[in-house]
Motif scaffolding. Structure first.
Motif, PDB file in Angstrom:
ATOM      1  N   SER A  19       0.980  -1.294   0.015  1.00 25.01           N
ATOM      2  CA  SER A  19      -0.121  -0.008   0.037  1.00 25.01           C
ATOM      3  C   SER A  19       0.966   1.157   0.015  1.00 25.01           C
ATOM      4  CB  SER A  19      -0.974  -0.177   1.343  1.00 25.01           C
ATOM      5  OG  SER A  19      -1.510   1.206   1.261  1.00 25.01           O
ATOM      6  N   VAL A  20       0.613   2.275  -0.736  1.00 28.01           N
ATOM      7  CA  VAL A  20       1.169   3.492  -0.737  1.00 28.01           C
ATOM      8  C   VAL A  20       0.901   4.242   0.470  1.00 28.01           C
ATOM      9  CG1 VAL A  20      -0.630   4.951  -1.951  1.00 28.01           C
ATOM     10  CG2 VAL A  20       1.910   5.497  -2.207  1.00 28.01           C
ATOM     11  N   THR A  21       0.016   3.894   1.334  1.00 25.71           N
ATOM     12  CA  THR A  21      -0.436   4.692   2.489  1.00 25.71           C
ATOM     13  C   THR A  21       0.665   4.471   3.720  1.00 25.71           C
ATOM     14  OG1 THR A  21      -1.953   2.934   3.209  1.00 25.71           O
ATOM     15  CG2 THR A  21      -2.853   4.641   1.894  1.00 25.71           C
ATOM     16  N   ARG A  22       1.548   3.547   3.445  1.00 22.46           N
ATOM     17  CA  ARG A  22       2.430   3.104   4.693  1.00 22.46           C
ATOM     18  C   ARG A  22       3.902   3.503   4.206  1.00 22.46           C
ATOM     19  NH1 ARG A  22      -1.468  -1.715   6.244  1.00 22.46           N
ATOM     20  NH2 ARG A  22      -3.140  -0.610   6.529  1.00 22.46           N
ATOM     21  N   SER A 163      -9.584   7.221   1.597  1.00 25.76           N
ATOM     22  CA  SER A 163      -8.735   6.119   1.896  1.00 25.76           C
ATOM     23  C   SER A 163      -9.124   5.214   3.286  1.00 25.76           C
ATOM     24  CB  SER A 163      -7.265   6.248   1.813  1.00 25.76           C
ATOM     25  OG  SER A 163      -6.351   5.223   2.257  1.00 25.76           O
ATOM     26  N   ALA A 164      -9.177   4.021   3.223  1.00 29.44           N
ATOM     27  CA  ALA A 164      -9.615   3.300   4.318  1.00 29.44           C
ATOM     28  C   ALA A 164      -8.435   3.468   5.365  1.00 29.44           C
ATOM     29  CB  ALA A 164      -9.426   1.645   3.976  1.00 29.44           C
ATOM     30  N   ALA A 165      -7.216   3.793   4.964  1.00 27.65           N
ATOM     31  CA  ALA A 165      -6.073   4.284   6.088  1.00 27.65           C
ATOM     32  C   ALA A 165      -6.774   5.385   6.867  1.00 27.65           C
ATOM     33  CB  ALA A 165      -4.882   4.471   5.279  1.00 27.65           C
ATOM     34  N   LEU A 166      -7.547   6.199   6.457  1.00 24.56           N
ATOM     35  CA  LEU A 166      -8.134   7.259   7.215  1.00 24.56           C
ATOM     36  C   LEU A 166      -9.046   6.961   8.284  1.00 24.56           C
ATOM     37  CD1 LEU A 166      -8.389   9.733   4.514  1.00 24.56           C
ATOM     38  CD2 LEU A 166      -6.607   9.696   6.015  1.00 24.56           C
ATOM     39  N   VAL A 167      -9.445   5.596   8.489  1.00 23.04           N
ATOM     40  CA  VAL A 167     -10.445   5.227   9.424  1.00 23.04           C
ATOM     41  C   VAL A 167      -9.758   5.419  10.872  1.00 23.04           C
ATOM     42  CG1 VAL A 167      -9.733   2.753   9.727  1.00 23.04           C
ATOM     43  CG2 VAL A 167     -12.237   3.371   9.978  1.00 23.04           C
ATOM     44  N   LYS A 168     -11.100   5.888  11.940  1.00 22.96           N
ATOM     45  CA  LYS A 168     -10.506   5.950  13.105  1.00 22.96           C
ATOM     46  C   LYS A 168     -11.157   5.029  14.220  1.00 22.96           C
ATOM     47  CE  LYS A 168      -9.998  11.192  12.710  1.00 22.96           C
ATOM     48  NZ  LYS A 168     -10.360  12.512  12.850  1.00 22.96           N
ATOM     49  N   ALA A 169     -10.579   5.002  15.326  1.00 22.92           N
ATOM     50  CA  ALA A 169     -11.178   4.000  16.368  1.00 22.92           C
ATOM     51  C   ALA A 169     -12.602   4.415  16.546  1.00 22.92           C
ATOM     52  CB  ALA A 169     -10.301   4.125  17.534  1.00 22.92           C
ATOM     53  N   GLU A 170     -12.925   5.709  16.558  1.00 24.39           N
ATOM     54  CA  GLU A 170     -14.319   6.287  17.082  1.00 24.39           C
ATOM     55  C   GLU A 170     -15.342   5.729  15.747  1.00 24.39           C
ATOM     56  OE1 GLU A 170     -11.892  10.064  16.108  1.00 24.39           O
ATOM     57  OE2 GLU A 170     -11.551   8.075  17.046  1.00 24.39           O
ATOM     58  N   ASP A 171     -14.903   5.230  14.547  1.00 20.95           N
ATOM     59  CA  ASP A 171     -15.759   4.807  13.695  1.00 20.95           C
ATOM     60  C   ASP A 171     -16.320   3.436  13.760  1.00 20.95           C
ATOM     61  OD1 ASP A 171     -15.016   7.261  12.359  1.00 20.95           O
ATOM     62  OD2 ASP A 171     -13.667   6.340  11.348  1.00 20.95           O
TER      63      ASP A 171
END
Length: 285
Positions: A19-22, A163-171
């Motif tokens: 993934s390009v997100t990491r 991007s799914a990489a932007l998900v947060k714990a509060e979601d």
């Protein structure tokens, strides 16, 4: 298996990532082979990491050719960029891209370095090692995350993330709609979505070889999360708003099917069903 980033052993050896997100600081000045889609957001992330050149996955091209939209962004700053065909290598699997990937599209900067359609990904990566580094950085990317509360502030939330990489714990417990592809990154089930949402939606990236564009769905099932993908031909990959507003469902997992989601529904309709389920208005079939 966790997603992997393989650092170069020499300046000319590409970094291979699922993934390009990491990406870390080692990406600067290197050639990057990343199994993300070739849309604008993925190319932007590669560019801000200051890579010399990048190869992504064309994600089935899709609506408005969004699966290769990042090539134009890259060209504007002189970044050599190309994509492999989604039918030649699994999206979300960098090693498979290097092993089986075949170039489908390249921008002018990549062509100038000797990259051309039909080449193996490995050969193209070698050519990109000679590419002229980009002359600029991309403009800041517009807001990639927002939330909707169509049933009022006390009702369920729809979380739109490019991007799914932007998900947060509060979601956790909410409906998360992404612009990401539906491929399981690195084979790790936690990478399907890094929070326990009630449901999640993705782009099918053309489905592709080994049906890679749908492999998050069984991983979500294992965590009792309803999951669906929309056809890449109906929504622009990399844009969560397009997934939600334009997408037509192409595949659903068992959990989503039990709640009433079906292929051919609009993503909006699917989300309404999911919110009804969250509010207890429908029961599992």
């Amino acid at each position: 298996m966790a997603d992997t980033i393989t650092p170069p052993s020499a300046a000319t050896r590409p970094i291979v990532a699922d993934s390009v997100t990491r990406l870390g600081p080692e990406a600067e000045g290197a050639v990057l082979v990343a199994a993300s889609h070739g849309g604008v957001y993925a190319a932007y992330l590669a560019a801000v990491s200051k890579v010399r050149g990048v190869i992504l996955n064309d994600a089935g091209l899709g609506l408005d050719r969004a699966g290769i939209g990042g090539l134009d962004l890259a060209q504007k700053i002189g970044l050599a960029a190309a994509t492999v065909s989604h039918d030649s290598a699994r999206i979300g699997d960098g090693r498979d891209m290097m092993a089986r990937g075949r170039i489908s599209h390249a921008n002018v900067a990549a062509i100038a370095a000797g990259v051309e359609p039909g080449q193996s990904c490995a050969e193209a990566a070698e050519r990109l090692a000679t590419a002229t580094p980009p002359f600029d950085r991309p403009a800041p990317y517009a807001e990639a995350r927002r939330e909707l509360t169509p049933r009022g502030p006390l009702g369920p939330r729809i979380v739109l993330i490019d991007s799914a990489a932007l998900v947060k714990a509060e979601d956790a417990g909410q409906v998360v709609i992404t612009g990401s592809h539906g491929g399981l990154i690195g084979g790790d089930t936690w990478n399907a979505l890094k929070t326990d949402a009630f449901a999640a939606g993705y782009n099918d990236a053309g489905i592709g070889i080994d049906e890679a564009g749908t492999t998050r769905l069984p991983a979500l099932d294992a965590r009792a999360i309803a999951g669906f993908v929309v056809s890449c031909n109906t929504a622009r990959i990399g844009e969560a708003a397009s997934t939600y507003e334009d997408g037509l469902v192409s595949r659903v997992n068992r959990r989503a099917h039990a709640l009433g989601l079906r292929e051919g529904q609009s993503a909006r309709e699917a989300v309404e069903i999911l919110m009804d389920a969250m509010e207890g208005r429908i029961e599992t079939a």
